[in-house]
Write a protein that holds these residues in place. Structure first.
Motif, PDB file in Angstrom:
ATOM      1  N   LYS A 178     -22.538  24.452   1.835  1.00 34.98           N
ATOM      2  CA  LYS A 178     -23.310  23.628   2.892  1.00 34.98           C
ATOM      3  C   LYS A 178     -24.399  24.819   3.442  1.00 34.98           C
ATOM      4  O   LYS A 178     -25.473  24.250   3.597  1.00 34.98           O
ATOM      5  CB  LYS A 178     -22.471  23.398   4.235  1.00 34.98           C
ATOM      6  CG  LYS A 178     -22.069  21.984   4.215  1.00 34.98           C
ATOM      7  CD  LYS A 178     -21.365  21.936   5.614  1.00 34.98           C
ATOM      8  CE  LYS A 178     -20.774  20.622   5.489  1.00 34.98           C
ATOM      9  NZ  LYS A 178     -19.609  20.400   6.782  1.00 34.98           N
ATOM     10  N   LYS A 221     -29.840  21.901   4.818  1.00 36.23           N
ATOM     11  CA  LYS A 221     -29.100  21.075   5.971  1.00 36.23           C
ATOM     12  C   LYS A 221     -30.032  19.452   5.745  1.00 36.23           C
ATOM     13  O   LYS A 221     -30.970  19.234   5.989  1.00 36.23           O
ATOM     14  CB  LYS A 221     -29.203  21.532   7.689  1.00 36.23           C
ATOM     15  CG  LYS A 221     -28.532  20.530   8.260  1.00 36.23           C
ATOM     16  CD  LYS A 221     -28.584  20.884   9.779  1.00 36.23           C
ATOM     17  CE  LYS A 221     -27.862  20.178  10.821  1.00 36.23           C
ATOM     18  NZ  LYS A 221     -28.314  20.449  12.131  1.00 36.23           N
ATOM     19  N   PHE A 245     -30.147  11.641   9.618  1.00 42.56           N
ATOM     20  CA  PHE A 245     -30.728  10.249  10.492  1.00 42.56           C
ATOM     21  C   PHE A 245     -32.191  10.511  10.787  1.00 42.56           C
ATOM     22  O   PHE A 245     -32.660  11.145  11.610  1.00 42.56           O
ATOM     23  CB  PHE A 245     -29.764  10.593  11.747  1.00 42.56           C
ATOM     24  CG  PHE A 245     -28.625  10.322  11.400  1.00 42.56           C
ATOM     25  CD1 PHE A 245     -27.818   9.136  11.103  1.00 42.56           C
ATOM     26  CD2 PHE A 245     -27.733  11.640  11.496  1.00 42.56           C
ATOM     27  CE1 PHE A 245     -26.442   9.364  10.913  1.00 42.56           C
ATOM     28  CE2 PHE A 245     -26.674  11.589  11.357  1.00 42.56           C
ATOM     29  CZ  PHE A 245     -25.783  10.396  10.914  1.00 42.56           C
ATOM     30  N   LYS A 300     -21.686   7.675   6.608  1.00 36.73           N
ATOM     31  CA  LYS A 300     -21.292   8.578   7.584  1.00 36.73           C
ATOM     32  C   LYS A 300     -20.232   8.238   8.445  1.00 36.73           C
ATOM     33  O   LYS A 300     -19.156   8.923   8.723  1.00 36.73           O
ATOM     34  CB  LYS A 300     -22.304   9.046   8.709  1.00 36.73           C
ATOM     35  CG  LYS A 300     -22.101   9.794   9.878  1.00 36.73           C
ATOM     36  CD  LYS A 300     -22.197  11.329   9.247  1.00 36.73           C
ATOM     37  CE  LYS A 300     -21.660  12.094  10.540  1.00 36.73           C
ATOM     38  NZ  LYS A 300     -21.376  13.659  10.026  1.00 36.73           N
ATOM     39  N   GLU A 303     -16.380   9.902   9.015  1.00 34.15           N
ATOM     40  CA  GLU A 303     -15.570   9.827  10.267  1.00 34.15           C
ATOM     41  C   GLU A 303     -14.316   9.333  10.025  1.00 34.15           C
ATOM     42  O   GLU A 303     -13.062   9.954  10.817  1.00 34.15           O
ATOM     43  CB  GLU A 303     -16.512   9.338  11.386  1.00 34.15           C
ATOM     44  CG  GLU A 303     -17.435  10.225  11.687  1.00 34.15           C
ATOM     45  CD  GLU A 303     -17.549  11.745  12.004  1.00 34.15           C
ATOM     46  OE1 GLU A 303     -16.409  12.114  12.360  1.00 34.15           O
ATOM     47  OE2 GLU A 303     -18.351  12.455  11.838  1.00 34.15           O
ATOM     48  N   ARG A 327     -11.892  11.405   8.068  1.00 41.53           N
ATOM     49  CA  ARG A 327     -11.597  12.682   8.871  1.00 41.53           C
ATOM     50  C   ARG A 327     -10.560  12.191   9.763  1.00 41.53           C
ATOM     51  O   ARG A 327      -9.718  13.257  10.212  1.00 41.53           O
ATOM     52  CB  ARG A 327     -12.728  13.341   9.741  1.00 41.53           C
ATOM     53  CG  ARG A 327     -13.529  14.049   8.848  1.00 41.53           C
ATOM     54  CD  ARG A 327     -14.671  14.435   9.591  1.00 41.53           C
ATOM     55  NE  ARG A 327     -15.661  15.208   8.801  1.00 41.53           N
ATOM     56  CZ  ARG A 327     -16.644  15.940   9.361  1.00 41.53           C
ATOM     57  NH1 ARG A 327     -16.832  15.761  10.481  1.00 41.53           N
ATOM     58  NH2 ARG A 327     -17.363  16.737   8.508  1.00 41.53           N
ATOM     59  N   GLU A 351     -19.787  14.047   0.945  1.00 42.73           N
ATOM     60  CA  GLU A 351     -19.057  14.531   2.092  1.00 42.73           C
ATOM     61  C   GLU A 351     -17.846  13.523   2.399  1.00 42.73           C
ATOM     62  O   GLU A 351     -16.767  14.221   2.896  1.00 42.73           O
ATOM     63  CB  GLU A 351     -20.143  14.117   3.305  1.00 42.73           C
ATOM     64  CG  GLU A 351     -21.100  15.409   3.541  1.00 42.73           C
ATOM     65  CD  GLU A 351     -20.580  16.522   4.029  1.00 42.73           C
ATOM     66  OE1 GLU A 351     -20.072  16.596   5.319  1.00 42.73           O
ATOM     67  OE2 GLU A 351     -20.592  17.491   3.402  1.00 42.73           O
ATOM     68  N   THR A 388     -21.399  12.537  16.046  1.00 44.35           N
ATOM     69  CA  THR A 388     -21.096  12.800  14.948  1.00 44.35           C
ATOM     70  C   THR A 388     -22.415  12.946  14.093  1.00 44.35           C
ATOM     71  O   THR A 388     -22.503  13.044  12.981  1.00 44.35           O
ATOM     72  CB  THR A 388     -20.469  11.674  14.315  1.00 44.35           C
ATOM     73  OG1 THR A 388     -21.051  10.629  14.536  1.00 44.35           O
ATOM     74  CG2 THR A 388     -18.872  11.708  14.676  1.00 44.35           C
ATOM     75  N   ASP A 389     -23.451  12.827  15.011  1.00 39.80           N
ATOM     76  CA  ASP A 389     -24.703  13.093  14.295  1.00 39.80           C
ATOM     77  C   ASP A 389     -25.091  14.782  14.444  1.00 39.80           C
ATOM     78  O   ASP A 389     -26.198  15.074  14.277  1.00 39.80           O
ATOM     79  CB  ASP A 389     -26.054  12.518  14.855  1.00 39.80           C
ATOM     80  CG  ASP A 389     -26.152  12.590  16.383  1.00 39.80           C
ATOM     81  OD1 ASP A 389     -25.059  13.127  17.063  1.00 39.80           O
ATOM     82  OD2 ASP A 389     -27.338  12.093  16.763  1.00 39.80           O
ATOM     83  N   SER A 390     -24.211  15.627  14.677  1.00 42.11           N
ATOM     84  CA  SER A 390     -24.267  17.000  15.007  1.00 42.11           C
ATOM     85  C   SER A 390     -25.123  17.277  16.173  1.00 42.11           C
ATOM     86  O   SER A 390     -25.917  18.045  15.972  1.00 42.11           O
ATOM     87  CB  SER A 390     -24.675  17.636  13.590  1.00 42.11           C
ATOM     88  OG  SER A 390     -24.137  17.153  12.575  1.00 42.11           O
ATOM     89  N   ASP A 399     -22.058  20.336  11.922  1.00 45.96           N
ATOM     90  CA  ASP A 399     -21.160  19.164  11.688  1.00 45.96           C
ATOM     91  C   ASP A 399     -20.901  18.273  13.042  1.00 45.96           C
ATOM     92  O   ASP A 399     -21.558  18.735  13.857  1.00 45.96           O
ATOM     93  CB  ASP A 399     -19.831  19.822  11.150  1.00 45.96           C
ATOM     94  CG  ASP A 399     -19.082  18.609  10.118  1.00 45.96           C
ATOM     95  OD1 ASP A 399     -19.241  17.666  10.231  1.00 45.96           O
ATOM     96  OD2 ASP A 399     -18.292  19.221   9.324  1.00 45.96           O
ATOM     97  N   SER A 400     -20.043  17.409  12.733  1.00 50.35           N
ATOM     98  CA  SER A 400     -19.984  16.375  13.663  1.00 50.35           C
ATOM     99  C   SER A 400     -19.340  17.283  14.906  1.00 50.35           C
ATOM    100  O   SER A 400     -18.435  18.044  14.848  1.00 50.35           O
ATOM    101  CB  SER A 400     -19.015  15.412  13.588  1.00 50.35           C
ATOM    102  OG  SER A 400     -19.350  14.724  12.456  1.00 50.35           O
TER     103      SER A 400
END
Lengths: 795, 351
Positions: free
Chosen positions: A681, A686, A690, A710, A714, A717, A756, B273-275, B315-316
Motif C-alpha cells: 500500500k 493511494k 471515489f 468496496k 467491507e 471484512r 483488496e 469506509t471511504d477512509s 483505510d476504512s
C-alpha cells in the motif's frame, strides 16, 4: 408767438388780480405780508405792502440811468394801462347793474292777475270729474252682462272640447299625432277627475279607451326597434306624461336587452367553440373564423345600438346599462377563461381578446361612463395571467407525462430497452418544444397590437419570466417527487419511501438526471435565446427587462434568471445521478449482504465452481449497463481510456507481484502478509476510488462497480473464513476480474479493489491458502464456457 | 487532505475496529482501543492524550485473548471496560478490569470480572448505563437483549432480564438513551426498535433499512442519529418517527459510525469506509418554517452542513469516539490500526 403770449398772459393775470382785489380784501398770498425793506425787491410793486419810497430808493440804487429811464417809460405805460383797465371795469359793472334793475321792474308787472286764472282752472277740472263718474255708473250694468256671457261661452267651448275628445283622439290616433293626443288628454284630465263620475262618464270612458289605444301604440312604438330613436324617445316621454309606469317598461326593456346579451353570449360561445373546432382548418385559411366573428360583430353592433337608444330613451338608466355592459364583458372573459382552461393556442386567445376588445371599444363609445376599457383591462389581465399560468402548468404536465410513461411501460413488462430512451427523448422534446412553443405563443401575445395587450405588455413579460422561473422550479420539485425523494417532510412519504423507491424504476432516476443535464445545458440557453430574440423584435426597453431579469423583476419577486435555474438543474442532475447510483448499489448491496451473511463461512466447503452470486452481480451490472447505455452519452473518454490502459499495464505489472505475494503467503504466516500489504500500500499510490461521477455511461458504470466492490470488501471484512471460504472468494473475485475488465473504464482502480477484496478475505481467513492457479484457471474456464453456452441460448 | 496534518497519530500493532473514550478518567483525556487480529495475540491499548496536546502516549498495553469487535468503557470506573470478541466461530463478551499498578508489571494481565455470554448467539455490542455509578449493563446479540447486573466486588455478572427480539432480522447494535435510562434503541437490518427496560418490551420502531450505527444526541432529548450503508446520515425526532427530520449526505461509500458531540449542539462526527471522518453541523430545520423551507430551497438550507472532512486515513474508519472531558477532541481508528486524535476547535461554530 411766445413773445406775444407772455405779455398777454401777464395782462390776464393782472386783470384777475385786480378783480380779486376788487371783490375780496384778501391780499394775494404769493407775497409775504411784510416784505422788509432790506429784502425788498423790485417785484414788490404788486403787493399790498408796497412801499413807494423804498421801491424808489431801491430802483435808484440798483439801476443805471438808462435803466431808470427805461423803467420810467415802462411804468408810465403800465400806469396808463391800469387806468384804462379800471375804467373798463367800472363801466362793465355799471352796465350789469342797470340791466338787473330793469328785469326786476318787469317781473313786478307780470305777476299781477295770476291768482284768478288758477281758480278758474280748478273749477273746470271738478266738473270734468263729476261727468265721467256719471258715464261710468250708467255703463256698469251692461259691461257685467257682457262679461258673464263671455264666461259662459268659454265654458261651453270647453264642454264641447271634452265631448269632442274621443273623436279627436281617434283622429289623432289615425294620424299618429300622439303628441297632440296626449296634450288634449292631459288637458282634459282635470275635468275628468272632477266630473268624470257624473256628467262626463261616457265621454271619459270613450276617451280613456282612446288613450289606452294610444298607450298601446306608444308601447309598441317604444319596443319596436325599427322606429327611430327620436320616435321611441318621444314615445317614452309621452307615456311618462300619461302617468304610465315607465320604470316597469324600462325594466322590461332592459330585461329584453339582457336576453339579447345572453344571445350574444351564446353566439360568442359558439365563436370560441368554432375557434377551437376550427383550430386545425384555420391554419389553412381564416375563413371559418371570420364568419362567426362577423356575426358576432353584427350582434355586438346591435347591442351597442340598443344601448345607445336606451340611453337616449331613458336618460336615467345609465347605471343599469353600465352594469349590463360590464356583465357582457365579464361573461365574455369568463368564456375566455373557460377556453383557457381547455388549453388553447395563443392565436385563439388573441382572437378572442381582439373580439372582446372591439366590442369594448364599441361600447365604450356609447357608454364612456362605464369605463369599460379599464374594466376589461382588469379582466384581461386576469385572463392573460391565467393563460400564462395554465400554459405553464400544461407544460409541466406534458413533461411529467412524458416521464411517467417510463414508469408505466416497463410494468407492462416488455420493451424496456425502448422505453427508457424513448421517454428521455420524449421528455426532452416536451421540455424544449413545449417551452419554445410557449414562448412563441407569448411572443404572439406580445406582438399583437390590440389595445388591451399593448397595455398589458410589460406585465405579460414579467409574468412570462416569472412563469418560466416558476415552471423550472416546479419541474425540479416534480422531478424530486418522481424520484421518490421528496424534501417535503409534512407528508406520509417517509413511511412508504423505502418500498416506493424499489418500485419506482431506478431508470427513472437516470432519465431525470440526464434530463436535468439536458435542461441545464441546452434547454435553458435555448429558451433564453428564444426569449431574447423575441424581445428584440419588440423594443429595447422590453429587451432589457426580458433578458436581464428586469429592474422591475426585483419588486415583483424573482423574474427569470437563467443562471439560477441552470444552477438548480445542475445540482439536480448530480443529485439524480447519485440517487441512481445509490439505488443501484443498494440493490447489489442487498445481494452481497445475503451472500455474506447467510453461509457459515467458517465451515465452508471446498469451492467447486464460481458462486451464483457472481452471476447475479453481473446480471445487475448488465441491467445497469443497458439502462445507462440508453440514457447517458458515451463519454469522451476514449483517450482517457488509453491512458488508463497505461495504468492497467502498471497494475498488471503490480498484479503478478500481488499474485506472487499471495502465492508466497501460501507458505508464509499471515503476519508477514499483513506487513506486506501495508508495504504494498505504501508503495502503491493511494488509489482514488471515489472520483467525481460524470454524466457518461462509463463513469456511472464504473462508479457503481467500484462502490459494489468496496462494499464486497467491507462485507468480507466482517466475516471469518476457513480456507475453503477464502478460496471461494478468491475464485469468485478472480472470475469477476476477467469479466469486469471488459466493461469498465478505470481498470486500475477495479483491479485494486478486487485485490483488496481478496486481501481482506485473506486477512479474515484462519488458514489463507489460495487455490492453486491451475485449479483456479480451470474453474474459471469452466464457468466461462458455461456462461458462453448460456448466453447464446438466452439471447 | 485538508486537516490531514492536524491529527496526532498512534499506531496499534494490528488491525482495529473499535475505540472508546474513557469517561471515568476525569484527570486525563484518554481513550481505549482494541485490536482485531484473527491470528495474532490481540491487545488493548490505553492511550492518553498528553497534557500539551501534542502526542498520544501509550498508558497501558494489555493482551486480550480474542479479537475485539466492540469495546466500551465503564462510565464510573476508568479501569473497567467491556469487550465483545470472537474467536473465529464463537462470540463472547466480557467485562475486564485493568489491574492496579499495571505500570510496574511487564506484561500485565487483564482481570476478568465477568462474562456476559448467556447463549451461544453472536453477540454484537455491550452498553453501559449512560452515566453515573450504576451496575447495569446491556448486551445485544443477534436475537436477544440482556440486562445484566454487575457486581464488581464479587466479580460476577448476572442476567437480570432478557427479551428475545425474534429470529429475524438479526439485531446489529444499539444505543442507550441518555435522557431516559429506561429506554434503549437497537438496530437491525430493516428498522430501529425501542425497548422499555422495565418491561423489556418493544415500545416503538422506525422502519428504515440498513442502519449501521445509532447514537442518541446527548444534549437534545428525542433526537437520534443513525448512519446507514448507502444513504448517509439521518437525524430523527423520536416524537415523529415517520421521516427523518434531517438528512446528511454521509460518505462516498458506507457511513459506518456516527457520534454526537457530548457538548456542542448539533455537532456530529461520522466515519466511513471511504477512509474519511466527516464533521457535520446539523442545524435541524425549525419546525415552524419547515414546510416553506423545504419547498423553496432557501439560502439557509444551502449552507453546507459539512464542516470538515478528515481524510488522512489509509483505510476504512470504523472506530470513532468523542472525548467527554475535552469535547472538542475526538479519536478515530482506521482498519489498519491507526489511531488519530483530532481537535475540531477550528471548525466550531462561533458563538
Amino acid at each position: 408767438m411766445e413773445v406775444e403770449d407772455a405779455p398777454l398772459d401777464d395782462k390776464a393775470k393782472r386783470m384777475r388780480d385786480l378783480l380779486s382785489s376788487f371783490y375780496s380784501a384778501d391780499p394775494p398770498p404769493s407775497m409775504p405780508a411784510n416784505a422788509s425793506s432790506k429784502y425788498a425787491t423790485l417785484d414788490t410793486i404788486n403787493t399790498t405792502s408796497f412801499d413807494a419810497d423804498q421801491y424808489m430808493n431801491l430802483l435808484v440804487q440798483k439801476s443805471s440811468l438808462e435803466g431808470l429811464l427805461q423803467r420810467h417809460v415802462e411804468m408810465a405805460a403800465e400806469i396808463k394801462n391800469l387806468d384804462t383797465d379800471l375804467q373798463m371795469l367800472v363801466y362793465e359793472n355799471y352796465n350789469k347793474f342797470i340791466s338787473a334793475t330793469e328785469t326786476i321792474k318787469r317781473m313786478k308787472n307780470n305777476i299781477v292777475g295770476m291768482e284768478s286764472n288758477m281758480e278758474q282752472l280748478l273749477e273746470k277740472i271738478m266738473s270734468v270729474q263729476s261727468r265721467s263718474d256719471g258715464v261710468n255708473t250708467s255703463l256698469f250694468e251692461q259691461r257685467e252682462h257682457i262679461e258673464k256671457l263671455h264666461r259662459t261661452r268659454n265654458l261651453l267651448r270647453k264642454v264641447q272640447f271634452i265631448y269632442d275628445l274621443p273623436s279627436r283622439l281617434g283622429k289623432c290616433i289615425k294620424s299618429e299625432a300622439y303628441a297632440d293626443a296626449v296634450r288634449f288628454y292631459t288637458g282634459a284630465m282635470p275635468i275628468f277627475k272632477a266630473y268624470g263620475d257624473s256628467s262626463f262618464q261616457d265621454c271619459k270612458r270613450a276617451s280613456e279607451e282612446a288613450v289606452a289605444i294610444i298607450i298601446k301604440n306608444l308601447q309598441g312604438k317604444l319596443f319596436s326597434d325599427s322606429e327611430s330613436i327620436q320616435a321611441r324617445n318621444e314615445a317614452a316621454m309621452l307615456l311618462k306624461q300619461l302617468d304610465f309606469p315607465v320604470d316597469s317598461l324600462k325594466a322590461k326593456l332592459l330585461e329584453k336587452l339582457e336576453q339579447f346579451l345572453d344571445n350574444i353570449q351564446l353566439e360568442s360561445g359558439d365563436i370560441s367553440n368554432a375557434l377551437v373546432d376550427h383550430d386545425e382548418p384555420s391554419k389553412q385559411g381564416k375563413f371559418p373564423v371570420s364568419v362567426p366573428s362577423a356575426a358576432h360583430e353584427a350582434s355586438t353592433h346591435e347591442f351597442v345600438e340598443a344601448i345607445r337608444a336606451y340611453r337616449m330613451i331613458f336618460p336615467d338608466s345609465e347605471q343599469q346599462l353600465i352594469k349590463l355592459a360590464q356583465d357582457l364583458v365579464t361573461k365574455q372573459f369568463k368564456a375566455t377563461q373557460e377556453q383557457i382552461k381547455r388549453q388553447i393556442r395563443s392565436a385563439d386567445l388573441l382572437e378572442m381578446l381582439r373580439v372582446i376588445w372591439t366590442d369594448v371599444l364599441l361600447m365604450d363609445e356609447v357608454l364612456p361612463e362605464a369605463a369599460l376599457s379599464d374594466f376589461s383591462l382588469e379582466a384581461a389581465r386576469v385572463a392573460v395571467k391565467q393563460y400564462i399560468d395554465t400554459t405553464f402548468s400544461h407544460l409541466l404536465h406534458n413533461v411529467s407525462d412524458a416521464l411517467t410513461k417510463v414508469q408505466c411501460r416497463p410494468k407492462e413488462g416488455v420493451e424496456e430497452e425502448y422505453s427508457l430512451q424513448s421517454s428521455l427523448e420524449a421528455s426532452k422534446k416536451a421540455v424544449t418544444e413545449g417551452s419554445t412553443d410557449v414562448l412563441q405563443d407569448f411572443r404572439q401575445l406580445l406582438d399583437d397590437n390590440t389595445g388591451l395587450l399593448v397595455k398589458l405588455r410589460d406585465l405579460i413579460i414579467d409574468w412570462v419570466q416569472e412563469g418560466f422561473q416558476d415552471f423550472f422550479r416546479k419541474l425540479d420539485d416534480h422531478f424530486l417527487l418522481l424520484s421518490g425523494k421528496t424534501n417535503s417532510t409534512g407528508q406520509d412519504q417517509g413511511l412508504t419511501e423505502g418500498t416506493q423507491k424499489d418500485k419506482v424504476l431506478s431508470g427513472l432516476d437516470l432519465v431525470l438526471a440526464q434530463l436535468s443535464v439536458f435542461i441545464e445545458q441546452s434547454g435553458i440557453p435555448r429558451i433564453t435565446e428564444a426569449s431574447d430574440s423575441s424581445v428584440f423584435k419588440n423594443s429595447i426597453e422590453i429587451a432589457a427587462s426580458f433578458s436581464g431579469g428586469g429592474v422591475r423583476g426585483y419588486e415583483y419577486g424573482p423574474a427569470f434568471v437563467p443562471a439560477e435555474i441552470c444552477r438548480i438543474f445542475r445540482s439536480a442532475g448530480e443529485k439524480f445521478l447519485h440517487l441512481y447510483i445509490k439505488v443501484r448499489t443498494q440493490k447489489i448491496s442487498v445481494l452481497s449482504r445475503k451472500r455474506f451473511t447467510t453461509p457459515n463461512w467458517v465451515k465452508h466447503k471446498e469451492p467447486r465452481e464460481v458462486h451464483m452470486f457472481v452471476d447475479l452481480f453481473l446480471q445487475e451490472l448488465e441491467a445497469i449497463g443497458t439502462e445507462v447505455k440508453q440514457i447517458l452519452p458515451q463519454g469522451l473518454h476514449r483517450k482517457h481510456r488509453r491512458t488508463d490502459s497505461n495504468g492497467s499495464t502498471n497494475s498488471s505489472r503490480s498484479n503478478p507481484l500481488r499474485d506472487d505475494k499471495i502465492l508466497r503467503s501460501n507458505t508464509q504466516r499471515a503476519r508477514s502478509q499483513l506487513l506486506e500489504t501495508h508495504l504494498a500500500k505504501l508503495f502503491k499510490q493511494k488509489m482514488e476510488i471515489f472520483t467525481k461521477v460524470e454524466h457518461t455511461q462509463e463513469s456511472v458504470g464504473t462508479t457503481i462497480v467500484k462502490l459494489c466492490l468496496k462494499s464486497l470488501q467491507e462485507f468480507v471484512r466482517l466475516q471469518t473464513f476457513n480456507r475453503s471460504g477464502f478460496q471461494q472468494i478468491q475464485l469468485d473475485i478472480q472470475f469477476l476480474r476477467t469479466t469486469l475488465k471488459e466493461t469498465v473504464e478505470d481498470e486500475a482502480a477495479i483491479d485494486f479493489l478486487l485485490d483488496e477484496v481478496i486481501v481482506a478475505a485473506a486477512e479474515r481467513c484462519l488458514d489463507p491458502i489460495p487455490l492453486e492457479p491451475p485449479i483456479l484457471d480451470k474453474l474459471i474456464q469452466a464457468k466461462l464456457a458455461k456462461t458462453s453456452e448460456q448466453s447464446p441460448s438466452s439471447s | 487532505m485538508q486537516g490531514g496534518s492536524t491529527g496526532i497519530g498512534y499506531g496499534l500493532k494490528y488491525q482495529a475496529r473499535c475505540i472508546a473514550d474513557v469517561k471515568a478518567d476525569t484527570d486525563h483525556t484518554s481513550f481505549i482501543a482494541g485490536t482485531l487480529s484473527l491470528k495474532e495475540e490481540n491487545e488493548v491499548h490505553l492511550i492518553r492524550f498528553s497534557s500539551g496536546g501534542t502526542e498520544l502516549v501509550c498508558e497501558g498495553l494489555f493482551s486480550h485473548p480474542n479479537e475485539i469487535w466492540d469495546l466500551s468503557s465503564c462510565p464510573f470506573d476508568q479501569r473497567i471496560f467491556s469487550t465483545v470478541f470472537s474467536s473465529g466461530e464463537t462470540y463472547g463478551a466480557a467485562i475486564w478490569q485493568i489491574p492496579e499498578l499495571y505500570g510496574e508489571l511487564n506484561s500485565p494481565q487483564l482481570e476478568h470480572i465477568g462474562s456476559l455470554d448467556a447463549l451461544n448467539s453472536k453477540i454484537k455490542c455491550t452498553l453501559w448505563w449512560p452515566s453515573g455509578r450504576h451496575d447495569k449493563l446491556i448486551s445485544i446479540d443477534e436475537q436477544n437483549l440482556y440486562l445484566w447486573s454487575l457486581d464488581t466486588l464479587k466479580k460476577t455478572a448476572q442476567v437480570q432480564s432478557q427479551e428475545s427480539a425474534g429470529m429475524l432480522p438479526y439485531l446489529s447494535g444499539g444505543a442507550w438513551d441518555p435522557h431516559d435510562v429506561n429506554s434503549i434503541a437497537s438496530t437491525c437490518e430493516s428498522s430501529i426498535q425501542f425497548w422499555d427496560l422495565r418491561t423489556m418490551k418493544k415500545t416503538n420502531s422506525i422502519e428504515h433499512a440498513h442502519i449501521r450505527n445509532v447514537d442518541y444526541d446527548t444534549k437534545k432529548k428525542y433526537v437520534l442519529v443513525t448512519a446507514e450503508d448507502e444513504s448517509g446520515i439521518h437525524i430523527w425526532d423520536l416524537r415523529m418517527h415517520k421521516i427523518p427530520s434531517l438528512e446528511l449526505p454521509g460518505h462516498s461509500h458506507w457511513t459506518w459510525a456516527v457520534r454526537c458531540n457530548p457538548e456542542y449542539d448539533g455537532l456530529i462526527l461520522s466515519a466511513g469506509t471511504d477512509s474519511a471522518v466527516n464533521l457535520w453541523l446539523a442545524s435541524p430545520p425549525r419546525t415552524d418554517d419547515l414546510s416553506s423551507e423545504s419547498l423553496v430551497e432557501s439560502p439557509t438550507m444551502q449552507v453546507d452542513p459539512l464542516l470538515n472532512s478528515y481524510s488522512d486515513y489509509e483505510d476504512s474508519v470504523y472506530g470513532l469516539a468523542w472525548s467527554s472531558r475535552e469535547p472538542w477532541i475526538f479519536a478515530s481508528v482506521s482498519y489498519d490500526g491507526r489511531v488519530v486524535v483530532e481537535s475540531v476547535k477550528p471548525h466550531l461554530p462561533k458563538k
